[in-house]
Design a protein around this motif. Sequence first.
Motif, PDB file in Angstrom:
ATOM      1  N   GLY A   9     -65.429 -83.237  51.409  1.00 44.14           N
ATOM      2  CA  GLY A   9     -65.027 -82.427  50.249  1.00 44.14           C
ATOM      3  C   GLY A   9     -64.461 -81.012  50.960  1.00 44.14           C
ATOM      4  N   CYS A  32     -66.139 -80.374  54.221  1.00 42.96           N
ATOM      5  CA  CYS A  32     -67.650 -80.564  54.056  1.00 42.96           C
ATOM      6  C   CYS A  32     -68.080 -81.853  55.248  1.00 42.96           C
ATOM      7  CB  CYS A  32     -68.035 -81.111  52.824  1.00 42.96           C
ATOM      8  SG  CYS A  32     -69.699 -81.516  52.537  1.00 42.96           S
ATOM      9  N   CYS A  61     -69.643 -84.955  52.657  1.00 41.31           N
ATOM     10  CA  CYS A  61     -68.619 -85.831  52.121  1.00 41.31           C
ATOM     11  C   CYS A  61     -67.231 -85.581  52.202  1.00 41.31           C
ATOM     12  CB  CYS A  61     -69.034 -85.498  50.441  1.00 41.31           C
ATOM     13  SG  CYS A  61     -68.479 -84.127  49.739  1.00 41.31           S
ATOM     14  N   CYS A 112     -69.179 -76.570  49.729  1.00 37.04           N
ATOM     15  CA  CYS A 112     -68.531 -77.696  49.560  1.00 37.04           C
ATOM     16  C   CYS A 112     -68.350 -77.626  48.067  1.00 37.04           C
ATOM     17  CB  CYS A 112     -69.235 -79.113  49.806  1.00 37.04           C
ATOM     18  SG  CYS A 112     -68.269 -80.301  49.398  1.00 37.04           S
ATOM     19  N   CYS A 127     -69.783 -81.611  46.532  1.00 39.48           N
ATOM     20  CA  CYS A 127     -71.254 -81.853  46.579  1.00 39.48           C
ATOM     21  C   CYS A 127     -72.162 -80.512  46.698  1.00 39.48           C
ATOM     22  CB  CYS A 127     -71.553 -82.750  47.666  1.00 39.48           C
ATOM     23  SG  CYS A 127     -71.464 -82.015  49.311  1.00 39.48           S
TER      24      CYS A 127
HETATM   25 ZN   LIG Z   1     -69.377 -82.116  50.378  1.00 43.75          ZN
END
Ligand SMILES: [Zn+2]
Length: 121
Positions: A94, A89, A92, A73, A76
Amino acid sequence: MHEASVTEALLRLVLDKAASLGAQKIIKVFLVVGDLAGYVGESLQFYFDRYSKGTVAEGAQIAITRVEPRMRCTSCGELFARARFSFSCPSCGGEGEATKIGTEFYIASIEIESEGEILHE
Ligand SMILES: [Zn+2]
């Protein structure tokens, strides 16, 4: 065939390693293969059996540890297996980027017989 040339290269590496260790016989070859490396396990053993005839590697068994690809990711840093049709991800949401994880192809270790002893190198 692709597996054939890969197996020849693998056999050369294994024989070099065995020679440097003074092995009389190679019992087992532990390989790490990423799922993205694309080499099929069963044909690898098939070609290995064929090419290793008459060498110290004749009759050696190939044990393959597969590695599932992982993305990282960009937000994070989490490593995760990609879900189908998604690069997100799971922690999160992402964006994931490709990593080298899953493209491995190397010899982790070999089990050999040297002067009557079984060694794991
Ligand atoms: Zn993430």
